[in-house]
Design an enzyme around this catalytic site. Structure first.
Site, PDB file in Angstrom:
ATOM      1  N   ASP A   1       0.823  -1.228   0.000  1.00 45.90           N
ATOM      2  CA  ASP A   1       0.000   0.000   0.000  1.00 45.90           C
ATOM      3  C   ASP A   1       0.847   1.265   0.000  1.00 45.90           C
ATOM      4  O   ASP A   1       0.590   2.198  -0.759  1.00 45.90           O
ATOM      5  CB  ASP A   1      -1.035  -0.002   1.134  1.00 45.90           C
ATOM      6  CG  ASP A   1      -0.464  -0.146   2.534  1.00 45.90           C
ATOM      7  OD1 ASP A   1       0.745  -0.457   2.678  1.00 45.90           O
ATOM      8  OD2 ASP A   1      -1.229   0.042   3.503  1.00 45.90           O
TER       9      ASP A   1
ATOM     10  N   SER B   1      -2.989  -5.102  18.407  1.00 39.89           N
ATOM     11  CA  SER B   1      -1.677  -5.574  17.928  1.00 39.89           C
ATOM     12  C   SER B   1      -1.744  -6.965  17.307  1.00 39.89           C
ATOM     13  O   SER B   1      -0.854  -7.778  17.487  1.00 39.89           O
ATOM     14  CB  SER B   1      -0.658  -5.573  19.076  1.00 39.89           C
ATOM     15  OG  SER B   1      -0.431  -4.264  19.509  1.00 39.89           O
ATOM     16  N   SER B   2      -2.828  -7.226  16.561  1.00 32.01           N
ATOM     17  CA  SER B   2      -3.003  -8.549  15.966  1.00 32.01           C
ATOM     18  C   SER B   2      -2.825  -8.521  14.457  1.00 32.01           C
ATOM     19  O   SER B   2      -2.831  -9.550  13.808  1.00 32.01           O
ATOM     20  CB  SER B   2      -4.413  -9.062  16.277  1.00 32.01           C
ATOM     21  OG  SER B   2      -5.363  -8.173  15.707  1.00 32.01           O
TER      22      SER B   2
ATOM     23  N   LEU C   1      -5.055  -6.890  12.606  1.00 36.10           N
ATOM     24  CA  LEU C   1      -6.426  -6.790  12.078  1.00 36.10           C
ATOM     25  C   LEU C   1      -6.950  -5.351  12.108  1.00 36.10           C
ATOM     26  O   LEU C   1      -8.141  -5.104  12.018  1.00 36.10           O
ATOM     27  CB  LEU C   1      -7.376  -7.704  12.867  1.00 36.10           C
ATOM     28  CG  LEU C   1      -7.031  -9.195  12.825  1.00 36.10           C
ATOM     29  CD1 LEU C   1      -7.997  -9.991  13.679  1.00 36.10           C
ATOM     30  CD2 LEU C   1      -7.030  -9.723  11.396  1.00 36.10           C
ATOM     31  N   SER C   2      -6.029  -4.410  12.281  1.00 33.74           N
ATOM     32  CA  SER C   2      -6.353  -2.986  12.136  1.00 33.74           C
ATOM     33  C   SER C   2      -7.269  -2.426  13.201  1.00 33.74           C
ATOM     34  O   SER C   2      -8.232  -1.724  12.902  1.00 33.74           O
ATOM     35  CB  SER C   2      -6.955  -2.703  10.762  1.00 33.74           C
ATOM     36  OG  SER C   2      -5.975  -2.876   9.807  1.00 33.74           O
TER      37      SER C   2
ATOM     38  N   ASP D   1      -5.587   0.022   5.391  1.00 39.03           N
ATOM     39  CA  ASP D   1      -6.422  -0.316   6.546  1.00 39.03           C
ATOM     40  C   ASP D   1      -7.582   0.664   6.679  1.00 39.03           C
ATOM     41  O   ASP D   1      -8.731   0.282   6.888  1.00 39.03           O
ATOM     42  CB  ASP D   1      -5.584  -0.295   7.832  1.00 39.03           C
ATOM     43  CG  ASP D   1      -4.391  -1.233   7.756  1.00 39.03           C
ATOM     44  OD1 ASP D   1      -4.332  -2.039   6.805  1.00 39.03           O
ATOM     45  OD2 ASP D   1      -3.531  -1.164   8.645  1.00 39.03           O
TER      46      ASP D   1
ATOM     47  N   TYR E   1       8.835  -1.800  10.925  1.00 34.16           N
ATOM     48  CA  TYR E   1       7.981  -1.371   9.810  1.00 34.16           C
ATOM     49  C   TYR E   1       8.568  -0.148   9.103  1.00 34.16           C
ATOM     50  O   TYR E   1       8.673  -0.102   7.880  1.00 34.16           O
ATOM     51  CB  TYR E   1       6.598  -1.053  10.385  1.00 34.16           C
ATOM     52  CG  TYR E   1       5.524  -0.745   9.377  1.00 34.16           C
ATOM     53  CD1 TYR E   1       4.632  -1.735   8.977  1.00 34.16           C
ATOM     54  CD2 TYR E   1       5.372   0.523   8.834  1.00 34.16           C
ATOM     55  CE1 TYR E   1       3.625  -1.460   8.072  1.00 34.16           C
ATOM     56  CE2 TYR E   1       4.372   0.809   7.926  1.00 34.16           C
ATOM     57  CZ  TYR E   1       3.504  -0.190   7.553  1.00 34.16           C
ATOM     58  OH  TYR E   1       2.515   0.078   6.650  1.00 34.16           O
TER      59      TYR E   1
END
Length: 384
Positions: free
Chosen positions: A37, A123-124, A126-127, A173, A222
């Site tokens: 992205d 913090s998984s 999944l946003s 996201d 990141y």
């Protein structure tokens, strides 16, 4: 208690009167297209049936009082004054979105009482953060009846995370949380923001398995991955790696590898991953689940070997899932990396076998208990 009900009841308990409206913004899971992205590339996520619920009521001043139900903490700030950063990270997500909404719509000075809760695991991958940003952005839009689109709210959420929170994320996201469509995967062009919905294949479930190894994008690697991608884009003389075709990459790969091994590996992942997203769209159109499974597997291998963002627990989960699912369907890590979740597209009749195989092996091997979710592709942010 579901989050919508919880935010409404807790609002009343905390503030002593009933909320006026509630906004729900979903988390997301990405089927394929990882770390593409912010390289202006392609992604194929869907919004999920877990998310952030924000119940709110107008005040007759410009004060925002925010109650974070899940951690039992509060915040208060005056939106007529300069909104400062807080030492508490969660507060900066809220403050940052309000601040940048005001930059876009200076007339927005409406105070509010707000209670919020989420059933997206933190913090998984999944946003949970995007669900928070989009729910607050939509809340502002409703409070002030502001003339801003959902895509704009998404980009404001991204800006808040980049500039106010300090995580250099892309826009996938937020766009998915804002613009998701029920029962559809959405292919997003992260440069033009064009969205092409594709139905979730019939007879398949989206299963998400959380490794319960937590990641933190702000302190994780990141941001360095992003810098390595920017270095590679400069090497190729383009705005972003999206502009480099697989053929162009092969032509100059050895030269880049000699100059900067890491930038070479990162570019190899991003350029091949962009191509895989476009191939995945074609596979879905043709209902070719074997091809899609192969692409998901290649995506995972590329994240492990070239982008170097997986961890042993995640690799092991993917191996188990691939055994249980077989050839029709697939599994890969999803999200920023260094922990979090894997995503599986799994035939309905194999969901229980997948759950069983992982329950019997993952904890025994790693000492960590996984969490298993079966998700449905959902609509984006909405007033409920």
């Amino acid at each position: 208690m579901p989050p919508i009900e919880l935010s409404q009841t807790q609002f009343e308990q905390h503030f002593g009167y009933a909320s006026q409206q509630t906004v729900f913004a979903p988390g997301r899971v990405n089927i394929i297209g990882e770390h593409t992205d912010y390289n202006d590339g392609f992604v194929m996520p869907c919004a999920i049936n877990y998310g952030m619920s924000v119940s709110f009521a107008k005040r007759d001043d410009s004060i925002w009082r925010v109650y974070a139900i899940d951690i039992n903490e509060t915040d208060a700030f005056d939106i007529k004054k300069e909104i400062p950063q807080s030492e508490d990270k969660w507060k900066n997500y809220v403050r940052g979105v309000v601040k940048y909404i005001q930059e876009r719509c200076p007339e927005f000075i409406q105070g509010a009482d707000i209670a919020m809760t989420s059933d997206v695991p933190m913090s998984s991958g999944l946003s949970s953060s995007a669900a928070l940003e989009i729910s607050i952005g939509k809340t502002c839009q409703v409070l002030g009846n502001l003339p801003i689109s959902l895509a704009e709210i998404a980009l404001i959420g991204q800006r808040a995370e980049n500039k106010f929170v300090g995580a250099n994320c892309g826009n996938m996201d937020q766009l998915t949380s804002a613009l998701g469509q029920k029962d559809h995967l959405v292919m997003i062009d992260c440069r033009s923001l064009d969205i092409s919905p594709t139905p979730v294949p019939q007879g398949y479930f989206i299963a998400i398995i959380n490794s319960n190894v937590k990641h933190d994008l702000v302190t994780g690697e990141y941001n360095s991955r992003r810098q390595e991608c920017e270095f590679a884009a400069q090497f190729f003389g383009v705005k972003a790696l999206r502009d480099v075709s697989p053929e162009q990459f092969i032509e100059r790969a050895a030269e880049l590898q000699q100059l900067n091994e890491l930038a070479y590996k990162r570019a190899k992942h991003v350029i091949s991953e962009n191509h895989r997203v476009l191939e995945a769209v074609e596979a879905l159109k043709a209902n070719d689940m074997q091809k899609l499974g192969v692409l998901m597997g290649e995506s995972h291998d590329s994240m492990r070997d070239d982008f170097e963002i997986t961890i042993p627990e995640i690799d092991y989960l993917v191996e188990l899932a691939q055994v249980a699912i077989g050839k029709n369907g697939g599994a890969r890590m999803t999200g920023g990396g260094f922990g979090g979740c894997i995503i599986c597209l799994v035939p309905n009749e194999k969901v229980e076998a997948l759950r069983k195989l992982i329950a019997e092996n993952y904890q025994k091997q790693t000492g960590i208990q996984e969490t298993f979710y079966v998700c449905t592709a959902s609509d984006g942010v909405r007033v409920v």
